[in-house]
Scaffold this active site. Structure first.
Site, short mmCIF file in Angstrom:
data_model
loop_
_atom_site.label_atom_id
_atom_site.label_comp_id
_atom_site.label_asym_id
_atom_site.label_seq_id
_atom_site.Cartn_x
_atom_site.Cartn_y
_atom_site.Cartn_z
N LYS A 199 44.05 37.01 59.98
CA LYS A 199 44.23 37.21 58.54
C LYS A 199 42.90 37.45 57.84
O LYS A 199 42.03 36.58 57.80
CB LYS A 199 44.92 35.98 57.93
CG LYS A 199 45.15 36.09 56.43
CD LYS A 199 46.12 37.20 56.10
CE LYS A 199 46.38 37.30 54.60
NZ LYS A 199 47.19 38.48 54.26
N LYS A 222 53.66 43.43 56.33
CA LYS A 222 54.62 43.88 55.31
C LYS A 222 55.89 44.41 55.97
O LYS A 222 57.01 44.08 55.54
CB LYS A 222 53.97 44.96 54.43
CG LYS A 222 52.70 44.49 53.73
CD LYS A 222 52.10 45.56 52.87
CE LYS A 222 50.68 45.24 52.45
NZ LYS A 222 50.46 43.88 52.01
N GLY A 257 46.92 42.77 46.73
CA GLY A 257 45.62 42.52 46.11
C GLY A 257 45.30 43.44 44.96
O GLY A 257 44.63 43.06 44.00
N ASN A 258 45.79 44.71 45.01
CA ASN A 258 45.46 45.65 43.94
C ASN A 258 46.15 45.28 42.62
O ASN A 258 45.79 45.77 41.57
CB ASN A 258 45.86 47.07 44.34
CG ASN A 258 47.36 47.22 44.54
OD1 ASN A 258 48.00 46.37 45.14
ND2 ASN A 258 47.92 48.31 44.05
N LYS A 301 51.09 36.30 52.75
CA LYS A 301 51.93 36.15 51.57
C LYS A 301 53.23 36.95 51.67
O LYS A 301 54.24 36.57 51.08
CB LYS A 301 51.17 36.51 50.30
CG LYS A 301 50.75 37.95 50.13
CD LYS A 301 51.66 38.72 49.23
CE LYS A 301 51.20 40.14 48.99
NZ LYS A 301 50.58 40.88 50.05
#
Length: 316
Positions: free
Chosen positions: A131, A277, A13-14, A215
């Site tokens: 999520k 992740k 997101g960053n 994602k």
């Protein structure tokens, strides 16, 4: 570089939003332009890349806007909101990356592929939403939203409270053959937001379902399917840590699959944050003994590819 190395890059997101800037499409475009400078450098170094981006904040805001305007226009289905975010975020990355590449005299097509990802409608995730999407709220605000809208709200890794939705495992990328055909000549932006979640019907057709696929796990599936050498997951931190934000925090430069699985079992990684992740990194490495995953920040991405920083997950 003697050998062409295939890299699937998952953008956190960053890489799409700056918390110090307004949450507008214009502000996002400026952040994406900065991000694309780093992506262009990776491409110009000789790596072949594909890009997967998240959409948690964006799809949350789009759903909120759609629901707020329901008296004027019908609310958008969840899967349609996902498709819309694939379109406009991909459009921003296309603009920014094409320009960044051209500045370096590297002329390559960049294209966004509206990507559907098949999930199992009986996936247990539909009974346990995890999520996070949308904005951050205080605990008091979260309780009020739960009472008013019936949403499930959970605390997100010490950063505040967010709405959570089902996040089923990706099973098949519908457009993977298209991505493979484009690979040698084009930078593809695919599986945006984890892909549009769809389920298969008995007649072979697919239809959307209300969920958001992680994602990083979608990027892992794409990396497996196209035979990538490296899965690179870009996030806010330079390295994965155990005992995160505790006095005995330890930053990790390397993890074997066995070590990563042990840390996951011990609960070191937050479910809505670092856990998927590490899960994606481990799954990719287990798919082939010569593959590796790298988890690092956008700003350290080139250094990480050169082995200077980041957390590498590998078994040889």
């Amino acid at each position: 570089m003697d050998k062409i190395i295939k890299v699937v890059i998952a953008l956190g997101g960053n890489a799409l939003e700056d918390k110090s800037m307004p949450s507008t499409a214009e502000a996002q475009l400026e952040v994406v332009k900065r991000t694309c400078e780093y992506l262009a450098e990776i491409s110009c170094t000789g790596y072949e890349i594909a890009i997967v981006h998240g959409n948690g904040p964006q799809v949350g805001r789009l759903l909120l806007a759609s629901e707020t305007a329901k008296d004027v226009t019908p609310a958008m289905p969840f899967d349609v909101c996902g498709a819309m975010t694939q379109g406009y975020i991909g459009y921003h990355i296309q603009q920014g990356l094409k320009h960044s590449l051209a500045k370096r005299n590297r002329i390559l097509p960049v294209v966004t592929i509206v990507t559907q990802v098949v999930v199992n409608k009986n996936d247990q995730a539909f009974n346990n939403p995890t999520k996070p999407i949308g904005m951050f709220y205080t605990e008091e605000e979260a309780k009020r939203i739960t009472d008013e809208k019936g949403y499930i709200m959970k605390e997100d890794a010490g950063r505040g409270w967010r709405r959570v939705v089902p996040s089923p495992m990706p099973e098949k990328i519908v457009e993977v053959d298209t991505i493979k055909r484009l690979w040698d000549s084009t930078i593809a932006i695919a599986c945006g937001g984890g892909g549009i979640p769809v389920v298969e019907n008995e007649d072979g057709s697919v239809e959307g379902i209300a969920a958001v696929i992680d994602k990083d796990l979608a990027a892992e599936k794409l990396a497996e399917d196209i035979g990538a050498d490296i899965l690179m997951i870009l996030t806010e931190v330079e390295k994965v840590s155990i005992n995160f934000k505790k006095p005995n925090q330890q930053d990790l430069s390397f993890m074997t699959v066995k070590e990563a699985e042990k840390y996951m079992e011990e609960g070191h990684f937050a479910p809505g944050s670092m856990l998927p992740k590490v899960m994606a990194a481990v799954k990719f490495v287990k798919s082939h003994p010569e593959r590796k995953s790298i988890i690092t920040s956008l700003y350290k991405s080139r250094d990480a590819l050169n082995g200077l920083t980041g957390t590498v997950v590998q078994d040889n």
